[in-house]
Design a protein around this motif. Structure first.
Motif, PDB file in Angstrom:
ATOM      1  N   ASN A  21       0.826  -1.204   0.000  1.00 36.16           N
ATOM      2  CA  ASN A  21       0.000   0.000   0.000  1.00 36.16           C
ATOM      3  C   ASN A  21       0.864   1.259   0.000  1.00 36.16           C
ATOM      4  OD1 ASN A  21      -2.353  -1.493  -0.136  1.00 36.16           O
ATOM      5  ND2 ASN A  21      -2.638  -1.540   2.065  1.00 36.16           N
ATOM      6  N   GLU A  22       2.024   1.218   0.667  1.00 39.18           N
ATOM      7  CA  GLU A  22       2.965   2.334   0.604  1.00 39.18           C
ATOM      8  C   GLU A  22       3.492   2.511  -0.818  1.00 39.18           C
ATOM      9  OE1 GLU A  22       6.168   2.430   3.507  1.00 39.18           O
ATOM     10  OE2 GLU A  22       4.799   1.658   5.052  1.00 39.18           O
ATOM     11  N   LEU A  23       3.752   1.392  -1.506  1.00 43.24           N
ATOM     12  CA  LEU A  23       4.213   1.454  -2.893  1.00 43.24           C
ATOM     13  C   LEU A  23       3.176   2.145  -3.768  1.00 43.24           C
ATOM     14  CD1 LEU A  23       5.979   0.729  -5.363  1.00 43.24           C
ATOM     15  CD2 LEU A  23       4.909  -1.541  -5.327  1.00 43.24           C
ATOM     16  N   MET A  24       1.914   1.779  -3.616  1.00 41.59           N
ATOM     17  CA  MET A  24       0.862   2.396  -4.436  1.00 41.59           C
ATOM     18  C   MET A  24       0.763   3.903  -4.146  1.00 41.59           C
ATOM     19  SD  MET A  24      -0.033  -0.106  -6.247  1.00 41.59           S
ATOM     20  CE  MET A  24       1.131  -1.430  -5.971  1.00 41.59           C
ATOM     21  N   ALA A  25       0.859   4.293  -2.872  1.00 44.08           N
ATOM     22  CA  ALA A  25       0.823   5.719  -2.513  1.00 44.08           C
ATOM     23  C   ALA A  25       2.052   6.440  -3.067  1.00 44.08           C
ATOM     24  CB  ALA A  25       0.748   5.872  -0.995  1.00 44.08           C
ATOM     25  N   PHE A  26       3.209   5.782  -3.020  1.00 48.43           N
ATOM     26  CA  PHE A  26       4.436   6.363  -3.572  1.00 48.43           C
ATOM     27  C   PHE A  26       4.289   6.585  -5.072  1.00 48.43           C
ATOM     28  CE2 PHE A  26       8.602   5.759  -5.606  1.00 48.43           C
ATOM     29  CZ  PHE A  26       9.330   6.773  -4.990  1.00 48.43           C
ATOM     30  N   GLN A  27       3.779   5.574  -5.782  1.00 49.91           N
ATOM     31  CA  GLN A  27       3.593   5.708  -7.222  1.00 49.91           C
ATOM     32  C   GLN A  27       2.624   6.847  -7.540  1.00 49.91           C
ATOM     33  OE1 GLN A  27       2.493   1.596  -8.025  1.00 49.91           O
ATOM     34  NE2 GLN A  27       4.453   1.268  -9.059  1.00 49.91           N
ATOM     35  N   LYS A  28       1.561   6.969  -6.770  1.00 46.90           N
ATOM     36  CA  LYS A  28       0.608   8.063  -6.988  1.00 46.90           C
ATOM     37  C   LYS A  28       1.286   9.411  -6.764  1.00 46.90           C
ATOM     38  CE  LYS A  28      -3.822   9.970  -5.681  1.00 46.90           C
ATOM     39  NZ  LYS A  28      -5.085   9.792  -4.968  1.00 46.90           N
ATOM     40  N   SER A  29       2.132   9.501  -5.743  1.00 45.23           N
ATOM     41  CA  SER A  29       2.801  10.774  -5.445  1.00 45.23           C
ATOM     42  C   SER A  29       3.780  11.182  -6.542  1.00 45.23           C
ATOM     43  CB  SER A  29       3.537  10.694  -4.100  1.00 45.23           C
ATOM     44  OG  SER A  29       4.738   9.949  -4.208  1.00 45.23           O
TER      45      SER A  29
END
Length: 179
Positions: A21-29
């Motif tokens: 979930n951190e990876l997905m938030a990082f990619q979005k950022s």
């Protein structure tokens, strides 16, 4: 840092939930186009379905003491897996074998970057992928805006093949045995 690497079985992937979930938030950022596409991307919609559809999975979790701080998830899947309702990730006719290898997810908490840990995870992934003699093509899909990851994979021997979804994802490919 007390870094260890642990290969985990498919039934223990829950330890990757927070990191995924951190990876997905990082990619979005990092995304400079269509960041809203990441809104529905999370552990339950990305990692679990991928693991279920793959023929073989390989998950390596890196820990500092007992705390997970990163992971790499790779798989062997039928090439047809990469043509679905979301996108066609590559021209299936360019892959001569039935299956492809994919470094599917890779994440390392920021404070652990630049210490060689990412290179170790990458090398563990490639070593595992290369044990399958019936796989000749390896793919990595990098979200737009993640230029650091793109350059990392290029330094590791992957080449940009093409973009999909109007540049939302860059497809990297290697069809040779990497060191």
């Amino acid at each position: 840092m007390n870094i260890t690497y642990e290969v985990i079985p498919d039934n223990e992937i829950a330890c990757c939930r927070e990191l995924c979930n951190e990876l997905m938030a990082f990619q979005k950022s990092k995304a400079n186009m269509k960041p809203e596409l990441f809104d529905n991307m999370k552990f339950e919609t990305r990692m679990i379905p991928s693991i279920k559809s793959a023929i073989h999975n390989h998950i390596v979790v890196v820990k500092d003491d007992d705390k997970p701080v990163g992971y790499v998830y790779s798989n062997i899947s039928p090439k047809e897996t990469y043509s679905n309702d979301f996108a066609t990730f590559f021209d299936l006719s360019t892959v001569t074998k039935n299956d492809v290898g994919c470094l599917s997810q890779f994440y390392l908490k920021e404070e652990y970057r630049q210490h060689g840990i990412g290179s170790t995870l990458f090398n563990l992934s490639m070593k595992w992928l290369q044990q399958f003699d019936d796989v000749e093509d390896y793919f990595i899909f990098v979200s737009n805006g993640n230029d650091i990851a793109l350059e990392f994979y290029k330094r590791k021997g992957f080449s940009v093949s093409h973009d999909i979804l109007d540049g939302f994802i860059t497809v990297l490919r290697s069809n040779r045995k990497l060191p």
